[in-house]
Enzyme design. Structure first.
Site, PDB file in Angstrom:
ATOM      1  N   LYS A 215       1.310  -1.004   0.080  1.00 16.62           N
ATOM      2  CA  LYS A 215      -0.059  -0.030   0.219  1.00 16.62           C
ATOM      3  C   LYS A 215       0.619   1.323   0.074  1.00 16.62           C
ATOM      4  CE  LYS A 215      -3.210   3.244   0.987  1.00 16.62           C
ATOM      5  NZ  LYS A 215      -4.200   2.977  -0.488  1.00 16.62           N
ATOM      6  N   CYS A 269      -3.764  10.967   1.120  1.00 17.42           N
ATOM      7  CA  CYS A 269      -2.216   9.164   1.291  1.00 17.42           C
ATOM      8  C   CYS A 269      -1.376   9.842   0.645  1.00 17.42           C
ATOM      9  CB  CYS A 269      -3.817   8.858   0.359  1.00 17.42           C
ATOM     10  SG  CYS A 269      -5.447   8.513   0.736  1.00 17.42           S
TER      11      CYS A 269
END
Ligand code: SAJ
Length: 417
Positions: A215, A269
């Site tokens: 991720k 993010c």
């Protein structure tokens, strides 16, 4: 073929990821208990409404709540599986803050029972799933966990990152491939069975540490590539080259694909996750750290460009087009455009007209400091036009209007061959 059955799933955290995931699961007939500490969010969802903006989510939430498959609460209750989708911000010094995961562990510990699966979805530093298992083992000494009993443990844990793009969440939740990282093989298999309830993409099984790093790697890959584009924009400014033409030409090479420079990297993010890698491996993560610094510095470069342009006028009118963190969304949080406009307003360079077609009024931070306008009016009055977000609405701007103005186009929106 699936082996494990999940009749009830508790979703801890009903934000931008938790709520859509809970809703899609519920739409497949699973009984979902949504849990959030925010009473307002819980009440809103139980009325069949949404507290976040994401295309088509409102209708689906309304449907699953009406059918009785999604119920929101402020505290967890027993379930077959628990999915944790809480925020993981960073603290001072770019250190990851796992306190929301710890709070989630505290909240679910009392209702855990043998056979449960716990999935962490929050973007996390490598090792966070093991840390979560450690906390749970402290709270529940009567149950065994993977670090103690492996595949035979009472409770299994997996890390399964989400990778959906805001604005396309409902489609990407179903279509994207999913990385499923178990602390044990059994945990990965259980988690894959759960995701296969709604995921049409492939579920790729691995261990939890690799999944955590995957991720972070995806978002760092994008950050590093955007930094390359942003660095090229600075170099091109210095050398008197049009960076948009440069990139278009270079991208004609069959193995070159440069991303787009912009006013900086926003969102929750890409500007955060790379720091988790830097924190875990500060000596090794050199490109990743530099990319963050290059991207964080880009707004200052834009501010300097505007200040230099403003110097050429007495009391200039500056039209700023766009405030959100990227095109065609209404999300102003972590937006470089917002930071640039706020900073320019503080400098008192001239009259500032701000355009953002996705909102009805100025955010509090800018209230009283700039004027809210529309694109046509703002450009009509402007000496300087600063394009910050490439919203499709700005395509209607008449190019000839720009010819007599100083244009600072941070996205190459108005440029074409
Ligand atoms: N940006 C540029 N130039 C580009 C592309 C983007 O300046 O060429 C800027 C955007 O304007 C924006 C920022 O980068 O300010 C981030 O935008 P984005 O569209 O690249 O990504 P996000 O933050 O909306 O979503 C990302 C996605 N990650 C990747 O594409 C690797 C998404 O798939 C993730 O699920 C999401 O982060 C997340 O939640 O981690």
């Amino acid at each position: 073929m699936t082996m494990y059955k999940f009749n009830t799933v508790a979703m801890i955290g009903l934000g931008y990821i938790g709520l859509p995931t809970a809703t899609v699961l519920a739409s497949r007939g699973v009984k979902v208990i949504g849990v959030d500490v925010n009473q307002h969010a819980v009440d809103t969802i139980n009325r069949g409404q949404v507290h976040i903006v994401e295309p088509d989510l409102d209708g689906l939430v309304h449907h699953v709540v009406k059918e009785g498959n999604l119920v929101a609460r402020t505290t967890p209750q027993e379930a077959d599986a628990f999915i944790i989708a809480v925020p993981t911000p960073f603290m001072d010094g770019h250190k990851p803050d796992l306190s929301y995961i710890e709070a989630a562990a505290r909240a679910i510990a009392p209702v855990l029972r043998q056979g449960n699966l716990i999935i962490l979805e929050s973007t996390s530093p490598v090792g966070a799933t093991e840390q979560l298992a450690g906390w749970l083992a402290e709270y529940r000494t009567d149950l065994s966990f993977p670090q103690q009993a492996g595949d035979a443990a009472d409770i299994q844990l997996a890390y399964c990152p989400e990778r959906v793009l805001p604005g396309h969440v409902l489609r990407e939740l179903v279509e994207n491939d999913r990385i499923v990282g178990g602390m044990t093989t059994k945990a990965a298999e259980m988690a894959a069975d759960l995701y296969q309830i709604f995921v049409r993409g492939e579920c790729l099984l691995t261990d939890s540490r690799t999944a955590e790093m995957a991720k972070l790697t995806e978002n760092s890959f994008r950050d590093v590539n955007i930094a390359f584009a942003n660095e090229l924009s600075l170099i091109s400014d210095k050398l008197g080259i049009n960076v948009w033409e440069l990139i278009e030409l270079a991208n004609r090479h069959p193995r070159v694909n440069i991303l787009k420079p912009g006013p900086g990297v926003g969102g929750h993010c890409i500007a955060v996750d790379p720091w988790f890698i830097v924190d875990s491996a500060p000596k090794e993560a050199r490109i990743i750290r530099t990319a963050r610094e290059v991207n964080d510095n880009k707004p200052h470069h834009v501010i300097e460009q505007v200040a230099r342009a403003a110097d050429r006028f007495k009391n200039p009118v500056i039209a700023c087009l766009g405030l959100s963190f990227k095109a065609d969304i209404d999300d102003l949080r972590e937006s470089p455009a917002m930071d640039i406009v706020a900073d320019l307003a503080e400098r008192d360079l001239g009259r500032m007209l701000v355009v953002e077609p996705h909102i009805d009024k100025l955010p509090n931070k800018l209230e009283g400091k700039v004027e809210f306008s529309n694109a046509e009016e703002a450009i009509e009055q402007a000496d300087i036009v600063l394009l910050l977000v490439d919203h499709k609405q700005f395509k209607r701007v008449r190019r000839e209007k720009l010819q007599t103005r100083v244009v600072i186009d941070t996205r190459g929106f108005f440029w074409s061959r």
